[in-house]
Design a protein around this motif. Structure first.
Motif, PDB file in Angstrom:
ATOM      1  N   GLU A 139      -4.534  -3.411  -6.153  1.00 20.59           N
ATOM      2  CA  GLU A 139      -6.388  -4.023  -6.086  1.00 20.59           C
ATOM      3  C   GLU A 139      -7.064  -3.275  -4.833  1.00 20.59           C
ATOM      4  N   TYR A 140      -8.512  -2.439  -6.531  1.00 22.71           N
ATOM      5  CA  TYR A 140      -9.137  -1.676  -5.246  1.00 22.71           C
ATOM      6  C   TYR A 140     -10.930  -2.747  -5.248  1.00 22.71           C
ATOM      7  N   GLN A 141     -11.035  -2.699  -4.930  1.00 19.93           N
ATOM      8  CA  GLN A 141     -12.099  -3.619  -4.406  1.00 19.93           C
ATOM      9  C   GLN A 141     -13.302  -3.099  -3.906  1.00 19.93           C
ATOM     10  N   ASN A 142     -14.550  -3.617  -4.357  1.00 19.07           N
ATOM     11  CA  ASN A 142     -15.430  -2.660  -3.755  1.00 19.07           C
ATOM     12  C   ASN A 142     -16.653  -3.413  -2.649  1.00 19.07           C
ATOM     13  N   VAL A 143     -15.435  -3.031  -1.383  1.00 15.51           N
ATOM     14  CA  VAL A 143     -15.782  -3.574  -0.653  1.00 15.51           C
ATOM     15  C   VAL A 143     -17.162  -3.516  -0.142  1.00 15.51           C
TER      16      VAL A 143
ATOM     17  N   MET B 129      -3.585  -3.622  -0.882  1.00 16.26           N
ATOM     18  CA  MET B 129      -5.233  -2.883  -1.616  1.00 16.26           C
ATOM     19  C   MET B 129      -5.486  -2.011  -0.339  1.00 16.26           C
ATOM     20  N   PRO B 130      -4.814  -0.930  -1.361  1.00 16.52           N
ATOM     21  CA  PRO B 130      -5.597   0.327  -0.264  1.00 16.52           C
ATOM     22  C   PRO B 130      -7.039   0.402  -0.187  1.00 16.52           C
ATOM     23  N   PHE B 131      -7.954  -0.369  -0.906  1.00 14.53           N
ATOM     24  CA  PHE B 131      -9.214  -0.409  -0.248  1.00 14.53           C
ATOM     25  C   PHE B 131      -9.902  -1.341   0.796  1.00 14.53           C
ATOM     26  N   ALA B 132      -8.607  -1.928   1.835  1.00 18.59           N
ATOM     27  CA  ALA B 132      -9.159  -2.993   1.902  1.00 18.59           C
ATOM     28  C   ALA B 132      -9.826  -3.528   3.285  1.00 18.59           C
ATOM     29  N   ALA B 133     -10.434  -4.250   3.638  1.00 21.15           N
ATOM     30  CA  ALA B 133     -11.862  -4.205   4.296  1.00 21.15           C
ATOM     31  C   ALA B 133     -11.138  -4.051   5.626  1.00 21.15           C
TER      32      ALA B 133
ATOM     33  N   THR C  34     -25.304 -20.044   1.609  1.00 15.90           N
ATOM     34  CA  THR C  34     -26.490 -19.079   1.564  1.00 15.90           C
ATOM     35  C   THR C  34     -27.139 -19.793   0.587  1.00 15.90           C
ATOM     36  N   GLY C  35     -26.827 -19.746  -0.311  1.00 18.46           N
ATOM     37  CA  GLY C  35     -27.035 -19.630  -2.186  1.00 18.46           C
ATOM     38  C   GLY C  35     -26.900 -18.856  -2.964  1.00 18.46           C
ATOM     39  N   HIS C  36     -26.925 -17.385  -3.072  1.00 22.98           N
ATOM     40  CA  HIS C  36     -26.762 -15.924  -2.408  1.00 22.98           C
ATOM     41  C   HIS C  36     -25.919 -15.815  -3.985  1.00 22.98           C
ATOM     42  N   ARG C  37     -26.004 -15.533  -5.096  1.00 26.40           N
ATOM     43  CA  ARG C  37     -25.256 -15.052  -6.122  1.00 26.40           C
ATOM     44  C   ARG C  37     -25.156 -13.454  -5.652  1.00 26.40           C
ATOM     45  N   ALA C  38     -24.057 -13.362  -6.554  1.00 18.09           N
ATOM     46  CA  ALA C  38     -23.523 -11.828  -5.932  1.00 18.09           C
ATOM     47  C   ALA C  38     -23.083 -11.640  -6.929  1.00 18.09           C
ATOM     48  N   ASP C  39     -22.249 -10.124  -6.492  1.00 22.52           N
ATOM     49  CA  ASP C  39     -20.943  -9.956  -8.141  1.00 22.52           C
ATOM     50  C   ASP C  39     -20.349  -8.694  -7.371  1.00 22.52           C
ATOM     51  N   ALA C  40     -19.219  -8.649  -7.461  1.00 18.11           N
ATOM     52  CA  ALA C  40     -18.795  -7.253  -6.953  1.00 18.11           C
ATOM     53  C   ALA C  40     -17.791  -6.927  -7.956  1.00 18.11           C
ATOM     54  N   SER C  41     -17.696  -5.371  -8.374  1.00 21.37           N
ATOM     55  CA  SER C  41     -16.221  -4.421  -9.053  1.00 21.37           C
ATOM     56  C   SER C  41     -15.075  -4.292  -8.996  1.00 21.37           C
ATOM     57  N   PHE C  42     -14.051  -4.635  -9.489  1.00 18.85           N
ATOM     58  CA  PHE C  42     -12.897  -4.663  -8.870  1.00 18.85           C
ATOM     59  C   PHE C  42     -11.815  -4.040 -10.524  1.00 18.85           C
ATOM     60  N   ILE C  43     -10.479  -2.744  -9.807  1.00 15.73           N
ATOM     61  CA  ILE C  43      -9.782  -2.756 -10.476  1.00 15.73           C
ATOM     62  C   ILE C  43      -8.341  -3.241  -9.561  1.00 15.73           C
ATOM     63  N   GLY C  44      -7.498  -3.455 -11.178  1.00 16.53           N
ATOM     64  CA  GLY C  44      -5.776  -4.077 -10.673  1.00 16.53           C
ATOM     65  C   GLY C  44      -5.629  -3.084 -11.429  1.00 16.53           C
ATOM     66  N   VAL C  45      -4.265  -3.025 -10.890  1.00 14.10           N
ATOM     67  CA  VAL C  45      -3.217  -2.279 -11.364  1.00 14.10           C
ATOM     68  C   VAL C  45      -1.811  -3.324 -11.412  1.00 14.10           C
TER      69      VAL C  45
ATOM     70  N   GLY D 197      -7.245  -5.063   7.709  1.00 12.19           N
ATOM     71  CA  GLY D 197      -6.940  -6.373   6.734  1.00 12.19           C
ATOM     72  C   GLY D 197      -6.105  -5.279   6.334  1.00 12.19           C
ATOM     73  N   PRO D 198      -4.352  -5.953   6.118  1.00 13.10           N
ATOM     74  CA  PRO D 198      -3.412  -5.176   5.445  1.00 13.10           C
ATOM     75  C   PRO D 198      -3.960  -4.966   4.009  1.00 13.10           C
ATOM     76  N   ARG D 199      -2.636  -3.556   4.529  1.00 10.34           N
ATOM     77  CA  ARG D 199      -3.336  -2.461   3.400  1.00 10.34           C
ATOM     78  C   ARG D 199      -1.779  -2.651   2.148  1.00 10.34           C
ATOM     79  N   ARG D 200      -1.073  -3.396   2.546  1.00  6.74           N
ATOM     80  CA  ARG D 200      -0.059  -3.730   1.876  1.00  6.74           C
ATOM     81  C   ARG D 200       1.113  -4.680   2.256  1.00  6.74           C
ATOM     82  N   ILE D 201       1.490  -6.012   1.269  1.00  2.00           N
ATOM     83  CA  ILE D 201       2.129  -7.264   1.586  1.00  2.00           C
ATOM     84  C   ILE D 201       3.169  -7.105   0.849  1.00  2.00           C
ATOM     85  N   GLU D 202       4.591  -7.772   1.340  1.00  2.00           N
ATOM     86  CA  GLU D 202       5.465  -7.244   1.057  1.00  2.00           C
ATOM     87  C   GLU D 202       6.146  -8.975   0.999  1.00  2.00           C
ATOM     88  N   GLY D 203       6.594  -9.391  -0.385  1.00  7.86           N
ATOM     89  CA  GLY D 203       7.221 -11.291  -0.240  1.00  7.86           C
ATOM     90  C   GLY D 203       6.195 -12.285  -0.504  1.00  7.86           C
ATOM     91  N   ARG D 204       6.187 -12.833  -1.882  1.00  6.56           N
ATOM     92  CA  ARG D 204       5.994 -13.987  -1.803  1.00  6.56           C
ATOM     93  C   ARG D 204       5.307 -14.711  -0.339  1.00  6.56           C
TER      94      ARG D 204
END
Length: 153
Positions: free
Chosen positions: A127-131, A41-45, A103-114, A48-55
């Motif tokens: 995964e590149y998240q719209n943080v 997750m190169p753009f992690a909040a 809050t009941g607030h509806r929202a959306d965010a864009s992502f790109i995944g490889v 947050g970790p940027r890389r996790i290895e292992g199931r």
């Protein structure tokens, strides 16, 4: 394109991932994750970790993150799948929409995944998240801005 012995290529696996998320589950369906999966997750909040290895490490991270995220995902839309020169890897653009349950607030965010799938198992997810969009939906944008201001100064 189906590219695995189990009949599941990256497109089919991404579809299953999306259904899993819409059911409120964390991470990826367990039977689709390679033991040595790498999740990046190169753009992690902040924090947050940027890389996790292992199931098992990823499963623990995803379950804790999902439990702390007060969002009910309701739709995955605007999906665009791009094939790469590697038949085991796709690039997926998508938008997730949902409701913040506190809050009941509806929202959306864009992502790109490889996504790379080998023998029907996820071996890599980047995964590149719209943080900022996620932080805004959760009412955390001022904290995110403050964090970045501290990092810059």
């Amino acid at each position: 394109m189906v590219g695995s012995a189990d009949g599941l290529g990256p497109r089919e696996v991404f579809e299953l991932m999306g259904r899993h998320w819409l059911e409120g589950a964390a991470g990826f369906p367990g039977d689709l994750v390679a033991e040595d999966v790498v999740v990046e997750m190169p753009f992690a909040a902040p924090g947050g970790p940027r890389r996790i290895e292992g199931r098992e490490k990823f499963r623990a991270f995803a379950e804790a993150g999902r439990a702390a995220l007060p969002v009910r995902f309701e739709e995955i839309r605007d999906v665009a799948v791009h094939q790469t020169t590697d038949p085991e890897t796709i690039v997926v653009e998508y938008e997730m929409a949902g409701t913040v349950t506190t809050t009941g607030h509806r929202a959306d965010a864009s992502f790109i995944g490889v996504l790379t799938v080998r023998d029907g198992k996820i071996v890599r997810w980047r995964e590149y998240q719209n943080v900022p969009a996620i932080a805004a939906a959760l009412g955390q944008l001022p904290a995110l801005a403050a964090h970045h201001a501290d990092q810059a100064g």
